[in-house]
Design a protein around this motif. Structure first.
Motif, PDB file in Angstrom:
ATOM      1  N   ALA A  90       0.836  -1.204   0.000  1.00 40.74           N
ATOM      2  CA  ALA A  90       0.000   0.000   0.000  1.00 40.74           C
ATOM      3  C   ALA A  90       0.870   1.253   0.000  1.00 40.74           C
ATOM      4  O   ALA A  90       0.624   2.200  -0.770  1.00 40.74           O
ATOM      5  N   LYS A  91       1.900   1.260   0.841  1.00 38.97           N
ATOM      6  CA  LYS A  91       2.792   2.431   0.931  1.00 38.97           C
ATOM      7  C   LYS A  91       3.415   2.714  -0.439  1.00 38.97           C
ATOM      8  O   LYS A  91       3.454   3.849  -0.898  1.00 38.97           O
ATOM      9  N   SER A  92       3.896   1.660  -1.099  1.00 37.27           N
ATOM     10  CA  SER A  92       4.550   1.861  -2.386  1.00 37.27           C
ATOM     11  C   SER A  92       3.559   2.363  -3.444  1.00 37.27           C
ATOM     12  O   SER A  92       3.888   3.214  -4.265  1.00 37.27           O
ATOM     13  N   LEU A  93       2.301   1.891  -3.409  1.00 42.11           N
ATOM     14  CA  LEU A  93       1.289   2.360  -4.367  1.00 42.11           C
ATOM     15  C   LEU A  93       0.878   3.810  -4.081  1.00 42.11           C
ATOM     16  O   LEU A  93       0.696   4.604  -5.015  1.00 42.11           O
TER      17      LEU A  93
ATOM     18  N   LEU B 147      -8.028   5.730  -4.963  1.00 45.77           N
ATOM     19  CA  LEU B 147      -6.822   5.149  -4.354  1.00 45.77           C
ATOM     20  C   LEU B 147      -7.167   4.299  -3.138  1.00 45.77           C
ATOM     21  O   LEU B 147      -6.653   3.187  -2.975  1.00 45.77           O
ATOM     22  N   HIS B 148      -8.045   4.809  -2.286  1.00 41.92           N
ATOM     23  CA  HIS B 148      -8.437   4.048  -1.095  1.00 41.92           C
ATOM     24  C   HIS B 148      -9.028   2.700  -1.512  1.00 41.92           C
ATOM     25  O   HIS B 148      -8.662   1.646  -0.987  1.00 41.92           O
ATOM     26  N   SER B 149      -9.921   2.722  -2.495  1.00 44.33           N
ATOM     27  CA  SER B 149     -10.612   1.513  -2.940  1.00 44.33           C
ATOM     28  C   SER B 149      -9.664   0.514  -3.605  1.00 44.33           C
ATOM     29  O   SER B 149      -9.625  -0.670  -3.262  1.00 44.33           O
ATOM     30  N   VAL B 150      -8.900   1.004  -4.587  1.00 38.96           N
ATOM     31  CA  VAL B 150      -8.060   0.123  -5.396  1.00 38.96           C
ATOM     32  C   VAL B 150      -6.905  -0.461  -4.573  1.00 38.96           C
ATOM     33  O   VAL B 150      -6.589  -1.647  -4.676  1.00 38.96           O
TER      34      VAL B 150
ATOM     35  N   ALA C 214      -8.176  -3.167  -2.320  1.00 35.13           N
ATOM     36  CA  ALA C 214      -8.407  -4.404  -3.090  1.00 35.13           C
ATOM     37  C   ALA C 214      -7.093  -5.139  -3.349  1.00 35.13           C
ATOM     38  O   ALA C 214      -7.014  -6.365  -3.225  1.00 35.13           O
ATOM     39  N   LYS C 215      -6.038  -4.385  -3.692  1.00 31.42           N
ATOM     40  CA  LYS C 215      -4.740  -5.007  -3.985  1.00 31.42           C
ATOM     41  C   LYS C 215      -4.105  -5.599  -2.727  1.00 31.42           C
ATOM     42  O   LYS C 215      -3.493  -6.669  -2.766  1.00 31.42           O
ATOM     43  N   VAL C 216      -4.267  -4.926  -1.606  1.00 28.01           N
ATOM     44  CA  VAL C 216      -3.675  -5.399  -0.337  1.00 28.01           C
ATOM     45  C   VAL C 216      -4.375  -6.678   0.152  1.00 28.01           C
ATOM     46  O   VAL C 216      -3.777  -7.513   0.818  1.00 28.01           O
TER      47      VAL C 216
ATOM     48  N   LEU D 122     -12.865  -1.305 -12.460  1.00 23.74           N
ATOM     49  CA  LEU D 122     -12.158  -1.740 -13.669  1.00 23.74           C
ATOM     50  C   LEU D 122     -10.687  -2.049 -13.402  1.00 23.74           C
ATOM     51  O   LEU D 122     -10.077  -2.863 -14.101  1.00 23.74           O
ATOM     52  N   VAL D 123     -10.098  -1.409 -12.403  1.00 25.08           N
ATOM     53  CA  VAL D 123      -8.738  -1.786 -11.993  1.00 25.08           C
ATOM     54  C   VAL D 123      -8.804  -3.091 -11.196  1.00 25.08           C
ATOM     55  O   VAL D 123      -7.996  -4.002 -11.391  1.00 25.08           O
ATOM     56  N   ALA D 124      -9.799  -3.199 -10.339  1.00 28.51           N
ATOM     57  CA  ALA D 124      -9.933  -4.376  -9.478  1.00 28.51           C
ATOM     58  C   ALA D 124     -10.155  -5.662 -10.278  1.00 28.51           C
ATOM     59  O   ALA D 124      -9.708  -6.732  -9.880  1.00 28.51           O
ATOM     60  N   ASN D 125     -10.851  -5.562 -11.434  1.00 21.35           N
ATOM     61  CA  ASN D 125     -11.089  -6.787 -12.207  1.00 21.35           C
ATOM     62  C   ASN D 125     -10.146  -6.917 -13.411  1.00 21.35           C
ATOM     63  O   ASN D 125     -10.387  -7.702 -14.327  1.00 21.35           O
TER      64      ASN D 125
END
Length: 295
Positions: A27-30, A66-69, A72-74, A95-98
């Motif tokens: 998350a920090k890096s993103l 950013l909070h959402s995506v 999801a990645k974390v 659309l980023v999440a899928n």
């Protein structure tokens, strides 16, 4: 089937995302990458700013995305959507999440979208209003009879429809709809007429950016605002995303369609619980949850 849904503008709060930043190196890096892509430290505003700073469209939209995506990645392997949807801006998070958009392209489109919408808002005084307690058809009919730009913009849930248009037409619509028995006709503290024909300059500007961006094949269907139906074809997803700025958000129809297609649980990814509340308006017992990082 588990659906993941992503909120839109209005869900922001000061401090959003700080727990992710502090707890997860990914998350920090993103977040750090986002500061670099945007050209300003959005994390400073998200974590320690004022409500006024966070309310600026050019900040709000990327902050919620950013909070959402990043959440999801974390979540990593725990994030296994079988269907996704996002409310307005949230469609880009979905659309980023899928897997349709990568993180950088998604953020750049959100930033362009926010700036284009801000510009369109400044070009003509316009606003939105929430109409509570009337059938959609009554609201649509009343708007169509008013001289000036006023349209149904957000079908949020049964009995809650947001209208959008010029200030004078919205004022007139609120009066007419109150007379027709609306429980409330409440002007919203927004800077412009989102999801209305007044967003045409923003739509045209964003269309060029969307056309120039690579859209991949989704890992699961996305239920898009414009169609309220499952879409998997990248070309169709693009077309619907371009149309979204001037077309209504058909969220009531989207929720009904997802449930009809087998959705049995909804997880909201991002700030707030607005979308969970809207699903509960369809069915009080419908299982909903907020995505969260394991402590």
């Amino acid at each position: 089937m588990k659906a993941y849904v992503f909120p839109g503008q209005g869900a922001q709060f000061i401090g959003m995302g700080k727990d992710l930043y502090d707890q997860s190196p990914l998350a920090k890096s993103l977040f750090d990458q986002a500061n670099s892509i945007l050209g300003f430290n959005i994390t400073d505003i998200m974590f320690h700013g004022t409500d006024e700073q966070l309310k600026e469209t050019k900040v709000t939209q990327p902050a919620i995305f950013l909070h959402s995506v990043i959440l999801a990645k974390v979540l990593g392997d725990d994030f296994k959507p079988e269907m996704v949807a996002g409310h307005s801006l949230g469609e880009l998070s979905a659309l980023v999440a899928n897997g349709v958009l990568n993180f950088e392209d998604g953020l750049k489109l959100v930033s362009k979208r926010a700036l284009a919408m801000q510009k369109a808002c400044e070009a003509e005084p316009s606003t939105m209003a929430a109409i509570l307690g009337l059938d959609d058809a009554i609201v649509e009919e009343a708007c169509a009879a008013i001289d000036g730009v006023v349209v149904a913009a957000n079908y949020n849930c049964p009995g809650q429809l947001v209208i959008s248009g010029s200030v004078s037409a919205i004022d007139e619509a609120c009066e007419v709809l109150t007379e027709k028995g609306a429980r409330r006709a409440l002007k919203l503290p927004v800077g412009g007429a989102f999801h209305s024909p007044l967003m045409e300059p923003a739509r045209a500007e964003l269309a060029a950016a969307i056309e120039a961006t690579t859209f991949g094949v989704p890992s699961c269907p996305i239920y898009q605002n414009v169609t309220a139906s499952a879409v998997t074809d990248p070309a169709e997803i693009k077309k619907n995303l371009i149309a979204q700025l001037t077309a209504p958000v058909r969220w009531t129809q989207t929720m009904n369609q997802m449930i009809a297609d087998g959705c049995s649980e909804v997880v909201e990814v991002g700030p707030g619980k607005v979308l969970q509340g809207l699903f509960k308006k369809i069915d009080r017992k419908f299982p909903t949850a907020s995505a969260a990082l394991e402590a």
